[in-house]
Write a protein that holds these residues in place. Structure first.
Motif, PDB file in Angstrom:
ATOM      1  N   ARG A  12     -15.547  27.028  -2.279  1.00  0.00           N
ATOM      2  CA  ARG A  12     -14.715  26.033  -1.599  1.00  0.00           C
ATOM      3  C   ARG A  12     -15.490  24.750  -1.321  1.00  0.00           C
ATOM      4  N   GLY A  13     -16.438  24.449  -2.185  1.00  0.00           N
ATOM      5  CA  GLY A  13     -17.292  23.280  -2.003  1.00  0.00           C
ATOM      6  C   GLY A  13     -16.520  21.969  -2.006  1.00  0.00           C
ATOM      7  N   LEU A  14     -17.182  20.922  -1.516  1.00  0.00           N
ATOM      8  CA  LEU A  14     -16.567  19.601  -1.356  1.00  0.00           C
ATOM      9  C   LEU A  14     -16.668  18.844  -2.677  1.00  0.00           C
ATOM     10  N   THR A  27     -10.472  12.951  -5.043  1.00  0.00           N
ATOM     11  CA  THR A  27      -9.426  13.941  -5.288  1.00  0.00           C
ATOM     12  C   THR A  27      -9.771  14.817  -6.487  1.00  0.00           C
ATOM     13  N   SER A  28      -9.331  16.048  -6.416  1.00  0.00           N
ATOM     14  CA  SER A  28      -9.466  16.988  -7.526  1.00  0.00           C
ATOM     15  C   SER A  28      -8.056  17.327  -7.993  1.00  0.00           C
ATOM     16  N   PRO A  29      -7.641  16.824  -9.143  1.00  0.00           N
ATOM     17  CA  PRO A  29      -6.231  16.978  -9.565  1.00  0.00           C
ATOM     18  C   PRO A  29      -5.925  18.390 -10.040  1.00  0.00           C
ATOM     19  N   MET A  30      -5.962  19.324  -9.087  1.00  0.00           N
ATOM     20  CA  MET A  30      -5.693  20.726  -9.412  1.00  0.00           C
ATOM     21  C   MET A  30      -4.248  20.945  -9.822  1.00  0.00           C
ATOM     22  N   ASP A  31      -3.358  20.099  -9.322  1.00  0.00           N
ATOM     23  CA  ASP A  31      -1.945  20.177  -9.704  1.00  0.00           C
ATOM     24  C   ASP A  31      -1.510  18.779 -10.136  1.00  0.00           C
ATOM     25  N   PRO A  32      -1.795  18.406 -11.370  1.00  0.00           N
ATOM     26  CA  PRO A  32      -1.518  17.036 -11.816  1.00  0.00           C
ATOM     27  C   PRO A  32      -0.047  16.688 -11.878  1.00  0.00           C
ATOM     28  N   SER A  33       0.834  17.675 -11.710  1.00  0.00           N
ATOM     29  CA  SER A  33       2.265  17.364 -11.734  1.00  0.00           C
ATOM     30  C   SER A  33       2.656  16.430 -10.596  1.00  0.00           C
ATOM     31  N   ILE A  34       1.799  16.334  -9.572  1.00  0.00           N
ATOM     32  CA  ILE A  34       2.057  15.367  -8.494  1.00  0.00           C
ATOM     33  C   ILE A  34       2.313  13.985  -9.071  1.00  0.00           C
ATOM     34  N   TYR A  35       1.498  13.607 -10.050  1.00  0.00           N
ATOM     35  CA  TYR A  35       1.584  12.245 -10.576  1.00  0.00           C
ATOM     36  C   TYR A  35       2.809  12.035 -11.453  1.00  0.00           C
ATOM     37  N   GLU A  36       3.422  13.125 -11.905  1.00  0.00           N
ATOM     38  CA  GLU A  36       4.687  13.011 -12.619  1.00  0.00           C
ATOM     39  C   GLU A  36       5.827  12.744 -11.636  1.00  0.00           C
ATOM     40  N   LEU A  37       5.701  13.298 -10.433  1.00  0.00           N
ATOM     41  CA  LEU A  37       6.773  13.179  -9.446  1.00  0.00           C
ATOM     42  C   LEU A  37       6.751  11.854  -8.698  1.00  0.00           C
ATOM     43  N   VAL A  38       5.618  11.172  -8.707  1.00  0.00           N
ATOM     44  CA  VAL A  38       5.525   9.927  -7.928  1.00  0.00           C
ATOM     45  C   VAL A  38       5.428   8.705  -8.834  1.00  0.00           C
ATOM     46  N   GLY A  39       5.907   8.854 -10.065  1.00  0.00           N
ATOM     47  CA  GLY A  39       5.811   7.754 -11.014  1.00  0.00           C
ATOM     48  C   GLY A  39       6.449   6.473 -10.524  1.00  0.00           C
ATOM     49  N   ILE A  66       0.858  -1.179   0.000  1.00  0.00           N
ATOM     50  CA  ILE A  66       0.000   0.000   0.000  1.00  0.00           C
ATOM     51  C   ILE A  66       0.895   1.230   0.000  1.00  0.00           C
ATOM     52  N   THR A  67       0.602   2.154  -0.895  1.00  0.00           N
ATOM     53  CA  THR A  67       1.330   3.427  -0.963  1.00  0.00           C
ATOM     54  C   THR A  67       0.333   4.569  -0.819  1.00  0.00           C
ATOM     55  N   ALA A  68       0.657   5.528   0.036  1.00  0.00           N
ATOM     56  CA  ALA A  68      -0.204   6.692   0.252  1.00  0.00           C
ATOM     57  C   ALA A  68       0.295   7.841  -0.609  1.00  0.00           C
ATOM     58  N   LEU A  69      -0.490   8.206  -1.597  1.00  0.00           N
ATOM     59  CA  LEU A  69      -0.142   9.322  -2.477  1.00  0.00           C
ATOM     60  C   LEU A  69      -0.900  10.575  -2.044  1.00  0.00           C
ATOM     61  N   PRO A  70      -0.410  11.753  -2.399  1.00  0.00           N
ATOM     62  CA  PRO A  70      -1.072  12.998  -1.981  1.00  0.00           C
ATOM     63  C   PRO A  70      -2.492  13.105  -2.529  1.00  0.00           C
ATOM     64  N   PHE A  71      -3.344  13.724  -1.742  1.00  0.00           N
ATOM     65  CA  PHE A  71      -4.769  13.886  -2.048  1.00  0.00           C
ATOM     66  C   PHE A  71      -5.051  15.384  -2.049  1.00  0.00           C
ATOM     67  N   LEU A  72      -5.401  15.926  -3.213  1.00  0.00           N
ATOM     68  CA  LEU A  72      -5.769  17.333  -3.327  1.00  0.00           C
ATOM     69  C   LEU A  72      -7.283  17.470  -3.457  1.00  0.00           C
ATOM     70  N   GLY A  73      -7.822  18.526  -2.865  1.00  0.00           N
ATOM     71  CA  GLY A  73      -9.219  18.872  -3.090  1.00  0.00           C
ATOM     72  C   GLY A  73     -10.192  18.194  -2.145  1.00  0.00           C
ATOM     73  N   GLU A  74     -11.477  18.577  -2.289  1.00  0.00           N
ATOM     74  CA  GLU A  74     -12.654  17.988  -1.632  1.00  0.00           C
ATOM     75  C   GLU A  74     -12.697  18.234  -0.125  1.00  0.00           C
ATOM     76  N   HIS A  75     -11.785  19.017   0.416  1.00  0.00           N
ATOM     77  CA  HIS A  75     -11.764  19.299   1.849  1.00  0.00           C
ATOM     78  C   HIS A  75     -11.863  20.795   2.137  1.00  0.00           C
ATOM     79  N   GLY A  76     -12.460  21.536   1.234  1.00  0.00           N
ATOM     80  CA  GLY A  76     -12.749  22.943   1.483  1.00  0.00           C
ATOM     81  C   GLY A  76     -11.539  23.836   1.641  1.00  0.00           C
ATOM     82  N   ASP A  77     -10.390  23.409   1.100  1.00  0.00           N
ATOM     83  CA  ASP A  77      -9.139  24.178   1.206  1.00  0.00           C
ATOM     84  C   ASP A  77      -8.670  24.331   2.653  1.00  0.00           C
ATOM     85  N   LEU A  78      -9.161  23.488   3.533  1.00  0.00           N
ATOM     86  CA  LEU A  78      -8.690  23.484   4.916  1.00  0.00           C
ATOM     87  C   LEU A  78      -7.405  22.672   5.017  1.00  0.00           C
TER      88      LEU A  78
END
Length: 543
Positions: free
Chosen positions: A454-456, A402-414, A367-379
Motif C-alpha cells: 500500500r505504498g505511496l 495519481t495512479s490511474p488504477m481505474d482509467p475509465s474515470i477519464y472516459e466519464l469526465v470527458g 478550475i475543475t476538480a477531477l477524481p484522484f486515485l492512488g498514492e494515499h495508502g488506500d485510506l
C-alpha cells in the motif's frame, strides 16, 4: 561602508523561511493539532529517544548517503546534550498535544471494547476531557466504530499550540539540511521569530520581497534581542528585486518552478499549482520565489501531502494570493485533515473548496476538480483532486501523483476535461511505505507486507500513456518526482539517471512518440507558451 537602513531595505530572496513547531519543520501532518499530536507522541519523541539510546547507531547509519530519508536523527552538531534538552522541553511544553494523543488512543481502545454494534450515546460520558466538544463517535456501514473530529473546533483548543510555533530564518539554502521528517531543526545561525503561523505581522516581513521595509521597526516588532538582531539584519539587502516578466500578449505561458509547482499566465492573470518553491543563490539555475508576480490570482492545491502543500511557501505569499482552491474533505478523520480549515486557521483568506467533478470560474480561469486515485495508502482520504485548469482557451491537466488504477474515470469526465493541451503527470512509481507518512495515525501497526503493498506510489509509464490517450493530451510532461536538489531535505529524493522513475519517463517518451505526441521530463526549470485558444472561459448564464 555600512548601509543606511533608514530608507528601508529589501528582504533578500535567498532568505529561507521555515515554519517550526516544537523544533520540527511544520509539515501539514505535524502542524494540524490532532495529527500533530500523534506525530509528536509516536514519531518525534520516539525518534529522539532512540537517538539518545544509541547515538552512534544513528550517526553510523547517516554516514551512508543512501540512508538519507530514513528514520535516523541528525542533530547537526548539537549531539546528545541538545537532544536531551529538546526531549525535556517537549515533554513540558508539548503537554497539550501529548495529552490529546493519549486521549485519542484511550478512546479508540474504549470503542474497540464497547462499541460492538449498539448505540454509541452512552460512550460520550467516557470521552477524555481533551476530546469533549470536538469529536463525534460514529460507525461506518460495516459497523466499525471510529472517532470523527469537528476540525474548526479542534483548532480552537490548546492542542493548536501557537506558543510552540516559530518562523526560523536562514540566510540561504543549506544543502546539508537533514531530512525534515527524521530530524528536528535547531537555532544555530538562524533568526527566529517567536510568533504563530497566523500572525499578521509576517505580512510586514514578507512585503520586503517587493518593497523596502524598515528593518529596525521589524526588529522591534518581533522583539528580537542580542545576536538574533544581527542575524536578522543580515537578511536584508539594498539590491532591488528583479522585475517580473509578464507573458507576451495573446500567449498562455507556463513556467515550471520545480516539483509540482507550475505558474500559468494569460493577459496578466495567473494560476499556480502546488507552490513549493526554492530560493535565490542556492547554487542552481531555476525559477525561485523571486520570479513570481506581485499577485497570484489563484493558487490550486491538489492534495495535502507536504511536497504539495508547503506552509513555508504559502506563508510568504499569504498577502499576495487572491484565492486558494483546495479539494473538499468531509470525513473529519485523522488521515483526511480538512485543508480549508487548516489554511484558514493559519491566517489564509478566501479558501475555496471544490468537490469531485465540480468546476468554478475565477477571472480568466476555470478550475475543475477531477477524481484522484492512488498514492494515499488506500485510506479513505477525500482531500485530493486532479486539477484541470482552463486559461486563455487552453487546457492543462495536472494528474500529480495519481495512479490511474481505474482509467475509465477519464472516459466519464470527458465533457469536464475538454481539450487537453498538456497533461502533467508524476511517475513516482516507487514510493515510500504507507506507514512512512500515516503510521502514527493508524489504530494499530500494519504488517510489513501490506505496508509495502500500500505504498505511496504514483503511475508507471504505460498507465500514464493510456490516460494521455483517453484525454487526448497534445503534450505530456512528467513532473512532481521530488528530485530537484533544493527539495532534498523535504522529499528525501535526488536525481539519479538510473532511478526507476527516470527510466519510466523515458519509456513514456517512447510510447507517446509512437503516436506523434511529445513527452518530456521536467526538471529544475522550464518554460513553454501556447497562443490563446478559442475555448476561453465563457461567463455563466444567469438562471
Amino acid at each position: 561602508m555600512t548601509s543606511d537602513t533608514s530608507a528601508g531595505r529589501y528582504l533578500a530572496t535567498s532568505t529561507v523561511v521555515q515554519p517550526l513547531i516544537h523544533r520540527w519543520y511544520a509539515l501539514p501532518y505535524f502542524a494540524a493539532p490532532h495529527t500533530g499530536a500523534l506525530n509528536l507522541a509516536k514519531r518525534q519523541l520516539p525518534a529522539l529517544r532512540s537517538y539518545l539510546a544509541a547515538p552512534h547507531t544513528h550517526e553510523a547509519a547517516l554516514r551512508n548517503p543512501d540512508m538519507f530519508g530514513s528514520p535516523f536523527v541528525n542533530p547537526r552538531g548539537g549531539g546528545v546534550a541538545a537532544i536531551e534538552e529538546l526531549v525535556e522541553t517537549t515533554l513540558k511544553e508539548g503537554r497539550p498535544r501529548l495529552q490529546l494523543a493519549e486521549d485519542i488512543d484511550t478512546m479508540r481502545a474504549i470503542l474497540r471494547e464497547k462499541a460492538v454494534g449498539g448505540s454509541l450515546a452512552g460512550l460520550y460520558a467516557e470521552l477524555p476531557p481533551s476530546l469533549h466538544g470536538i469529536s463525534e463517535l460514529v460507525y461506518d456501514t460495516a459497523n466499525s466504530p471510529s472517532l470523527r473530529f469537528f476540525e474548526p473546533l479542534l483548532y480552537r483548543t490548546a492542542a493548536l499550540q501557537p506558543e510552540a510555533q516559530c518562523i526560523s530564518l536562514l540566510p540561504r539554502h543549506d544543502p546539508d539540511q537533514p531530512f525534515i521528517y527524521g530530524s528536528p531543526i535547531f537555532s544555530q545561525g538562524r533568526a527566529e521569530l517567536k510568533v504563530p503561523f497566523s500572525a499578521p505581522e509576517l505580512g510586514e516581513l514578507f512585503a520586503g520581497h517587493r518593497r523596502r521595509v524598515d528593518v529596525e521597526a521589524l526588529v522591534e516588532l518581533f522583539e528580537l534581542e542580542g545576536v538574533q538582531k544581527d542575524i536578522f539584519r543580515g537578511l536584508f539587502v539594498d539590491r532591488e528585486p528583479r522585475p517580473y516578466e509578464h507573458a507576451e500578449p495573446g500567449q498562455v505561458r507556463v513556467r515550471y518552478f520545480g516539483h509540482a509547482s507550475v505558474l500559468m499566465e494569460y493577459e496578466g492573470f495567473t494560476v499556480m499549482t502546488d507552490p513549493t518553491l526554492g530560493y535565490d543563490d542556492d547554487g542552481w539555475d531555476h525559477f525561485t520565489i523571486a520570479d513570481l508576480p506581485e499577485r497570484i490570482d489563484v493558487v490550486v492545491i491538489s492534495h495535502g501531502h507536504s511536497d504539495h502543500l508547503s506552509l513555508e511557501t504559502l506563508l510568504q505569499l499569504r498577502d499576495r494570493i487572491g484565492t486558494i482552491v483546495v479539494p473538499m474533505t468531509s470525513g473529519g478523520t485523522l488521515p483526511d485533515y480538512n485543508i480549508r480549515v487548516f489554511l484558514e486557521s493559519f491566517g489564509f483568506r478566501n479558501v475555496v473548496e471544490l468537490g469531485e467533478v465540480q468546476s468554478a470560474d475565477f477571472g480568466e480561469a476555470r478550475i475543475t476538480a477531477l477524481p484522484f486515485l492512488g498514492e494515499h495508502g488506500d485510506l479513505d482520504i477525500r482531500g485530493k483532486m486532479v486539477p484541470m485548469v482552463r486559461i486563455g482557451g487552453r487546457g492543462f491537466l495536472f494528474a500529480t501523483d495519481t495512479s490511474p488504477m481505474d482509467p475509465s474515470i477519464y472516459e466519464l469526465v470527458g465533457r469536464e476535461i475538454g481539450t487537453v493541451d498538456a497533461l502533467f503527470i508524476g511517475l513516482e512509481c516507487v514510493g515510500a511505505p504507507m506507514s512512512w507518512l500515516y503510521g502514527p495515525l493508524l489504530d494499530k501497526p500494519i504488517n510489513r507486507k501490506d505496508d509495502l503493498a500500500r505504498g505511496l506510489k504514483g503511475s508507471f509509464a504505460e498507465p500514464a500513456d493510456k490516460v494521455a490517450q483517453q484525454v487526448g493530451a497534445r503534450n505530456v510532461f512528467v513532473y512532481a518526482l521530488g528530485m530537484e536538489p533544493w527539495l532534498k531535505h523535504l522529499t528525501g529524493c535526488w536525481y539519479d539517471p538510473e532511478a526507476e522513475q527516470i527510466q519510466q519517463s523515458e519509456i513514456l517518451t517512447e510510447l507517446c512518440a509512437k503516436r506523434g505526441v511529445s513527452s518530456e521530463l521536467l526538471y529544475m526549470a522550464a518554460e513553454r507558451s501556447w497562443p490563446a485558444g478559442s475555448d476561453a472561459v465563457a461567463p455563466k448564464k444567469s438562471r
